[in-house]
Design a protein around this motif. Structure first.
Motif, short mmCIF file in Angstrom:
data_model
loop_
_atom_site.label_atom_id
_atom_site.label_comp_id
_atom_site.label_asym_id
_atom_site.label_seq_id
_atom_site.Cartn_x
_atom_site.Cartn_y
_atom_site.Cartn_z
N VAL A 50 -14.70 -11.79 -7.32
CA VAL A 50 -14.38 -10.49 -7.91
C VAL A 50 -14.52 -9.43 -6.83
CG1 VAL A 50 -14.99 -8.77 -9.66
CG2 VAL A 50 -15.21 -11.21 -10.18
N ALA A 51 -13.48 -8.64 -6.64
CA ALA A 51 -13.48 -7.61 -5.59
C ALA A 51 -13.21 -6.23 -6.20
CB ALA A 51 -12.44 -7.94 -4.53
N LEU A 52 -13.82 -5.24 -5.59
CA LEU A 52 -13.62 -3.86 -6.01
C LEU A 52 -12.34 -3.32 -5.36
CD1 LEU A 52 -15.13 -1.64 -7.64
CD2 LEU A 52 -16.19 -0.95 -5.50
N ASN A 53 -11.56 -2.61 -6.12
CA ASN A 53 -10.32 -2.04 -5.59
C ASN A 53 -10.59 -1.21 -4.33
OD1 ASN A 53 -7.55 -1.28 -5.58
ND2 ASN A 53 -8.09 0.67 -6.53
N VAL A 74 -11.03 -5.39 -9.58
CA VAL A 74 -11.47 -4.53 -10.68
C VAL A 74 -11.58 -3.07 -10.21
CG1 VAL A 74 -12.70 -6.36 -11.90
CG2 VAL A 74 -13.91 -5.02 -10.17
N HIS A 75 -11.50 -2.15 -11.21
CA HIS A 75 -11.60 -0.72 -10.91
C HIS A 75 -13.02 -0.35 -10.52
CE1 HIS A 75 -10.81 3.53 -11.01
NE2 HIS A 75 -11.72 3.73 -11.95
N LYS A 76 -14.00 -0.95 -11.22
CA LYS A 76 -15.40 -0.76 -10.86
C LYS A 76 -16.19 -1.99 -11.29
CE LYS A 76 -17.03 1.69 -15.00
NZ LYS A 76 -17.80 2.84 -15.49
N LEU A 77 -17.27 -2.24 -10.58
CA LEU A 77 -18.10 -3.39 -10.90
C LEU A 77 -18.91 -3.09 -12.15
CD1 LEU A 77 -19.34 -4.32 -7.31
CD2 LEU A 77 -17.56 -5.46 -8.63
N VAL A 78 -19.08 -4.09 -13.00
CA VAL A 78 -19.81 -3.92 -14.27
C VAL A 78 -21.29 -3.72 -13.97
CG1 VAL A 78 -20.42 -5.02 -16.45
CG2 VAL A 78 -18.15 -5.37 -15.48
N GLU A 79 -21.84 -2.65 -14.55
CA GLU A 79 -23.26 -2.36 -14.35
C GLU A 79 -24.02 -2.71 -15.62
OE1 GLU A 79 -23.64 1.72 -13.31
OE2 GLU A 79 -22.33 1.57 -11.57
N THR A 80 -25.12 -3.43 -15.48
CA THR A 80 -25.95 -3.77 -16.64
C THR A 80 -27.07 -2.73 -16.74
OG1 THR A 80 -27.25 -5.23 -15.23
CG2 THR A 80 -25.50 -6.25 -16.51
N ASP A 81 -26.93 -1.84 -17.73
CA ASP A 81 -27.92 -0.77 -17.90
C ASP A 81 -28.50 -0.85 -19.31
OD1 ASP A 81 -29.46 1.43 -17.44
OD2 ASP A 81 -27.87 2.88 -17.88
N ASN A 82 -29.19 -1.93 -19.59
CA ASN A 82 -29.80 -2.12 -20.90
C ASN A 82 -31.28 -1.78 -20.81
OD1 ASN A 82 -30.91 -3.14 -23.28
ND2 ASN A 82 -29.30 -4.70 -23.45
N THR A 83 -31.68 -0.67 -21.43
CA THR A 83 -33.06 -0.18 -21.32
C THR A 83 -34.07 -1.19 -21.86
OG1 THR A 83 -32.18 2.03 -21.67
CG2 THR A 83 -34.56 1.80 -21.82
N VAL A 84 -33.74 -1.80 -23.03
CA VAL A 84 -34.66 -2.78 -23.63
C VAL A 84 -34.87 -3.94 -22.67
CG1 VAL A 84 -35.00 -4.37 -25.56
CG2 VAL A 84 -33.95 -2.14 -25.96
#
Length: 206
Positions: free
Chosen positions: A24-27, A130-140
């Motif tokens: 997976v590469a960033l544009n 991809v347009h941007k890399l998926v960020e995992t921002d789950n507080t729990v």
């Protein structure tokens, strides 16, 4: 026929792009497309070629033997060779610069070795842009990870303290033993046999 089958295995040429064949590469970034090959008997005048979507040639190189690095035959201006073939792994990886959405697709690393009666093999990478890399921002999740991490940290600290204390006790005991051995050896030296009498004496009664 069984003999020929064994012969084919012994001369097998293998090409690999790693454990996973998806990248997976960033544009607008530069992306590494990994590839290595292995051969049982070595190679001579080996040709490796990178294809985009099976038909478009984007890089081709030729390697005289294992003591030389590849020479460029042809390449797309946006592609750079970043591997090395004089080291342990025969690395023929490339970098695709300035990735665009239109670059998404299949990249095939193809190798042909004349020394192995023209044996050839290939491996394919699937590139997604991809347009941007998926960020995992789950507080729990972060809280759980933090708590678990803290507990593990405390457990490790406790174990370290325990080890240090045991180590100090052991060293203290070892020191006492060494002192006892050396004192009994010095006090009971006869005819050059250190501690000979000490070993024969019965332990003193309380």
């Amino acid at each position: 026929l069984p003999g020929l089958h064994v012969f084919a295995i012994a001369f097998a040429l293998e090409v690999s792009v790693g454990k996973t064949n998806t990248v997976v590469a960033l544009n607008n970034s530069n992306v590494l497309l990994p590839c290595i090959f292995t051969t049982c008997i070595g190679f001579q005048d080996l040709v490796f070629t990178w294809y985009f979507n099976s038909t478009e040639l984007i890089y081709q190189g030729k390697i005289k033997n294992k003591a030389t690095e590849p020479t460029l035959v042809t390449r797309n201006p946006r592609v750079d060779f970043v591997g090395s073939t004089t080291k342990k792994d025969y690395n023929i990886s490339i970098v695709l610069n300035g990735v665009e959405f239109s670059d998404a697709g299949k990249y095939t690393c193809h190798v042909k070795n004349p020394l192995e009666r023209g044996a050839q093999h290939n491996a394919t990478i699937l590139l997604t842009v991809v347009h941007k890399l998926v960020e995992t921002d789950n507080t729990v999740t972060l809280i759980i990870v933090g708590v678990v991490g803290g507990l593990i940290g405390l457990l490790i600290l406790f174990m370290l303290i325990k080890r240090v204390v045991l180590f100090i006790i052991k060293k203290t005991q070892d020191g006492k033993k060494e002192c006892l051995v050396s004192s009994s050896g010095n006090d009971n030296t006869e005819n050059g046999l250190a501690g000979s009498k000490a070993e024969q004496k019965a332990p003193p009664k309380a």
